[in-house]
Design an enzyme around this catalytic site. Sequence first.
Site, short mmCIF file in Angstrom:
data_model
loop_
_atom_site.label_atom_id
_atom_site.label_comp_id
_atom_site.label_asym_id
_atom_site.label_seq_id
_atom_site.Cartn_x
_atom_site.Cartn_y
_atom_site.Cartn_z
N CYS A 98 36.76 25.06 -37.81
CA CYS A 98 37.32 25.69 -36.62
C CYS A 98 36.32 26.66 -35.98
O CYS A 98 36.33 26.86 -34.77
CB CYS A 98 38.63 26.40 -36.96
SG CYS A 98 38.52 27.50 -38.39
N HIS A 353 41.38 31.65 -39.87
CA HIS A 353 41.29 30.59 -38.86
C HIS A 353 40.66 31.18 -37.60
O HIS A 353 40.94 32.31 -37.21
CB HIS A 353 42.68 30.05 -38.55
CG HIS A 353 42.69 28.91 -37.58
ND1 HIS A 353 41.97 27.75 -37.79
CD2 HIS A 353 43.32 28.76 -36.38
CE1 HIS A 353 42.16 26.93 -36.76
NE2 HIS A 353 42.97 27.51 -35.91
#
EC number: 3.4.19.12
Length: 984
Positions: A98, A353
């Site tokens: 990510c 994340h």
Amino acid sequence: MAPRLQLEKAAWRWAETVRPEEVSQEHIETAYRIWLEPCIRGVCRRNCKGNPNCLVGIGEHIWLGEIDENSFHNIDDPNCERRKKNSFVGLTNLGATCYVNTFLQVWFLNLELRQALYLCPSTCTDYMMGDGIQEEKDYEPQTICEHLQYLFALLQNSNRRYIDPSGFVKALGLDTGQQQDAQEFSKLFMSLLEDTLSKQKNPDVRNIVQQQFCGEYAYVTVCNQCGRESKLLSKFYELELNIQGHKQLTDCISEFLKEEKLEGDNRYFCENCQSKQNATRKIRLLSLPCTLNLQLMRFVFDRQTGHKKKLNTYIGFSEILDMEPYVEHKGGSYVYELSAVLIHRGVSAYSGHYIAHVKDPQSGEWYKFNDEDIEKMEGKKLQLGIEEDLAEPSKSQTRKPKCGKGTHCSRNAYMLVYRLQTQERPSTAVQVPAFLQELVDRDNSKFEEWCVEMAEMRKQSVDKGKAKHEEVKELYQRLPAGAEPYEFVSLEWLQKWLDESTPTKPIDNHACLCSHDKLHPDKISIMKRISEYAADIFYSRYGGGPRLTVKALCKECVVERCRVLRLKNQLNEDYKTVNNLLKATVKSSDGFWVGKSSLRSWRQLALEQLDEQDGDADQSNGKMNGNTLNKDESKEERKEDEEELNFNEDILCPHGELCISENERRLVSKEAWSKLQQYFPKAPEFPSSRECCSQCKILEREGEENEALHKMIANEQKTSLPNLFQDKNRPCLSNWPEETDVLYIVSQFFVEEWRKFVRKPTRCSPVSSVGNSALLCPHGGLMFTFASMTKEDSKLIALIWPSEWQMIQKLFVVDHVIKITRTEGGDASPSETQYISEPKLCPECREGLLCQQQRDLREYTQATIYVHKVVDNKKVMKDSAPELNVSSSETEEDKEEAKLDGEKDPDFNQIMHAFSVAPFDQNLSIDGKILSDDCATLGTLGVIPESVILLKADEPIADYAAMDDVMQVCMPEEGFKGTGLLGH
């Protein structure tokens, strides 16, 4: 009593009064529970497994009534994978990539960078054929620039909702399963891209990274004595701002540029004064780039734990940033507007994340980029929203500061991207080059073909579902048999027929068959009785078999079960009868031999045998819908059963005859044996007149003779060698006895084995030979020196007096004679005593033996190693830091496996927890040798069991500003080592 047990008992109650030969068809149908009433839907909540007529709760509820068409398939609407109108394209997260996706989206929305990359020459022409691209050949970008070109073209004009960046990630050599430092990735990739583009001829392409991202500042040092300025110019691509102790972005910038005093030991050497002087040092911004990247240093090094940690503190920043007060040359245009906010969601520096909020430079609208998902913000405003709703590890929650209009607060933002406000908003979109657009069109065609294929598959699934719905509605009502002809079908098959998620296979009733290939009575609980009409349709549509009609009810199994049940009921009475018969005296000529062990457990054996007979057919066939039992498992089970002795087999000898030991058997009367035979008809029978095994009698006599012979040999040898047996008056090499000049040597193993035999001659075999070859090398030379035989090797040899040696040669076969002779010195040193061995020492093999012993010493597992902490040159052992349980070096194959698993040997992180000393502050040594190689094994470092490692701790560095240097020098991280990012 449970309902199933009640049904079982009711189905076989008649067997208590009916003899096996009297079993009728009515009894058989009763055993198969055909008399039970069928259950009614709504009254019976779940399926009654004991009732073959219960057809409720087998999965029919999902088919009765109206059904949504979407339930007939598990294929998502392919249009959900289509790109929404006026939206951007997402990127697939390949595991932990990510952080890569966020930067790709930020760089894609930098129109100048995108335009410059489109202008790069490409090798795509190799894939061109005539007017288009070769259909059978996939395009594979060859360089990082080509990968970015293709990715950007897909992000711009793809019809997909998201695309796969695996080609780009693979080209960089990144580990998709490991989350990396996003800020480090940004720096390294910009450096790699700049180096790659520097070879381009077009200046707009060659200089794009410097034009967009590169600024310049100077380190300025001013001498307090003479006022001389010293400048060191440096380029930057982002400003790294410390956020500790600050609440606003402007405060972080001010601290970055603040003046630092150089005094005391840190004074500056002035070239003008030619001496160290007090001075001041600061950074001056000379020029700023079009795109200003501000790195917020959220991830810092924690000296207490030796790891990185994340600072989850709020930092306020505005959408408009005026940098004029911070630059040296005033008068220019230095007003920036916020164009991107990169977010790290999570409380740890090692997990979480990454997402990005980026402004569309053409429309001015804000979008949130979260891997595959793209969300447009309402009202052209930046809305961090849920990105700040972060659960902290502690109960205390930091209250979010109030933000005014045009300002924002974040405790997760780690990078802010600002663009010069003077740049006009582009009126036209960046055009994709024709060769790239053709590649995009080709990918879009594949996507459209996939959409059509998925839609067709959905339609086929719906059609099949509707047909199945009609079939179930029709057949389920006709399933109950009632009084009409019937058949039995497996409950499992019926459930799979009603299961919409699995295709229906042919009917397989083999698992329910008995040894007579009919329906086993005990399998009735997993069978259902259905009408012959429904069975005909099932077999015509799905096939399979065998069909189990009324003729499949097995009379043989019912009769056998009836017999077993009657025997079980009769067992208690027979047990009492046999016990009374055993109390009576038996004439030696009338009885039968029975094993005492069998008599003690015959009732339990009878019960187990009856249960086995009752359940024999359970294993008569191991198939169920194509699944067969494991052959190896069934063989093992049979082997175990065979090893268990059956009734009266405990008095069998190895030759299958009556054993010779009367202590293991007992004589019983004919009446008692007759009762026992009813339960064990196959038991071996031995009338009292039967003779014992003749072969066992011969072997018994031979054994007694051998024992007597062994005792005689042992006694003779013990008498001949009394001192060797008692280990008394033994000679010693270190204190050579005066009464002899010659000593003989045998292996200690021979002595120990001989003593075992002499102590227990009936349990051990006689020792017939002296094997001294174990003390010699392959060349016939001695493996031990005189010195080693007095110390470490003394446990391997035994010294023999000359008189004992003569006796040993008479009693045993000696393969090699080994002796040590003491002689006075020669002419050179007449007073020196010499010891000569026969055969002589083999130096080469002796050296090899020592090397092997050293290797053996360094190969170990779960050994104890001690660590002593040295304070002021004194050893200190802390209670909380006992031993390290570690392993040494392994074989080459094991080393490779350990490296693959990520294991490091030695692992001294335990020391950090025991002594509170971080790895980068540990100075380890053993025998004066510094242990500094983290990749070395314990064996190569010379660390053996019971070793003592000395630990000396460095003092903590108080200056926090020096933390980065400590982190780089003392605690190197793997990071992007071995990837393409460092290839330049």
